[in-house]
Design an enzyme around this catalytic site. Structure first.
Site, short mmCIF file in Angstrom:
data_model
loop_
_atom_site.label_atom_id
_atom_site.label_comp_id
_atom_site.label_asym_id
_atom_site.label_seq_id
_atom_site.Cartn_x
_atom_site.Cartn_y
_atom_site.Cartn_z
N TYR A 194 0.84 -1.21 0.00
CA TYR A 194 0.00 0.00 0.00
C TYR A 194 0.87 1.26 0.00
O TYR A 194 0.59 2.23 -0.72
CB TYR A 194 -0.90 -0.04 1.23
N LYS A 196 0.76 4.08 -2.87
CA LYS A 196 0.30 5.43 -2.56
C LYS A 196 1.42 6.47 -2.70
O LYS A 196 1.17 7.62 -3.06
CB LYS A 196 -0.29 5.46 -1.15
#
Length: 292
Positions: free
Chosen positions: A164, A168
């Site tokens: 993640y 991101k």
């Protein structure tokens, strides 16, 4: 008169949480909205948001396109144009989590999270960019806006989220690349970093507790997703001058986030030796860390 009258917007991941809040506010501000969220069988959360928007007097259509699929991204942009005659705003909001510590993370965990969070930003943006480029080359004045969604994990890191975080962090820099490349066509690109209560945050017990709604009904709900939406709506307006920006949003707090920047340095007119670096570099790094 709304701040987005006449604008047409696509919002991905808009069936719930942040995306739904964004779509509803954009519609209240006068935009016609394509509400996108992945349809799974008979479950179509985007359709529920469309019903709410229409019940409040707004205009919206639902999309179940998979924004990680190449041709679905094209179809999503075409849906906006065929439904409302144009496209002015793309809000990339879709995201997913599969948290694992690195030593336990599977290839599937990595691929799924990076696909949804990073490729899911690239694909719609690619097709929207082509649309705007063609309109600009045809002589039209383009005042378009793309708003991407990163995460505080992507900026500052967090254990157990390597997939993640990588995705991101990539979104944040992708936004800046889009700003640089598409400025010539009249397109702006900015990134938000929301601190809000969503399905993703509620999947982490410690974060769920931190972001719980206040027990007092009259208290300001700092982590209500709707607090983030006005920043998105402003960035979506035709006259907003900002591009290449990143904004952390929490409740009523908005911070301009600086991109990568150079810190203190070692400098000499000769090549360093390993021993010299062992003496000098740890102190330089410690200076930076103590200033955080």
């Amino acid at each position: 008169m709304g701040s987005l009258d006449g604008r047409v917007a696509v919002v991905t991941g808009a069936g719930r949480g942040l995306g739904a809040a964004h779509a509803k506010l954009l519609a209240r501000e006068g935009a016609r909205v394509v509400v996108n969220d992945l349809q799974r069988g008979s479950e179509h959360p985007a359709a529920d948001v469309v019903e709410e928007i229409r019940a409040a007097g707004g205009e919206a259509v639902a999309s179940g396109h998979d924004i990680t699929e190449w041709e679905s991204g094209r179809a999503l942009v075409e849906l906006a144009v065929s439904s409302f005659g144009r496209l002015d705003v793309l809000v990339n909001n879709a995201g997913a989590l599969r948290d694992q510590f690195l030593v336990n993370m599977s290839e599937e965990d990595w691929d799924f999270v990076t696909r949804v969070n990073l490729k899911g930003h690239f694909v719609p943006t690619r097709w929207a960019a082509s649309y705007w480029r063609d309109r600009a080359k045809a002589g039209e004045e383009i005042r378009a806006s793309v708003v991407h969604t990163s995460s505080s994990s992507g900026l500052f890191g967090n254990p157990g989220q390597a997939n993640y975080i990588a995705a991101k962090a990539g979104v944040g820099m992708f936004s800046q690349a889009v700003a640089t490349e598409l400025e010539r066509y009249g397109v702006r690109s900015n990134c938000i970093v929301p601190a809000a209560r969503t399905r993703l945050t509620e999947a982490v017990p410690s974060v769920k507790k931190l972001m719980a709604a206040p027990e007092d009904d009259g208290a300001f709900d700092v982590y209500d997703p709707a607090n983030v939406s006005p920043v998105v709506a402003y960035l979506a307006t035709a006259d907003c001058p900002i591009t290449g920006g990143t904004f952390y949003v929490r409740g009523g707090h908005v911070t301009v986030v600086e991109s990568w920047s150079r810190g203190p340095a070692l400098d000499r007119d000769a090549r360093w030796t390993v021993g010299e670096l062992a003496q000098e570099l740890p102190g330089l790094v410690a200076k930076v860390q103590s200033a955080r």
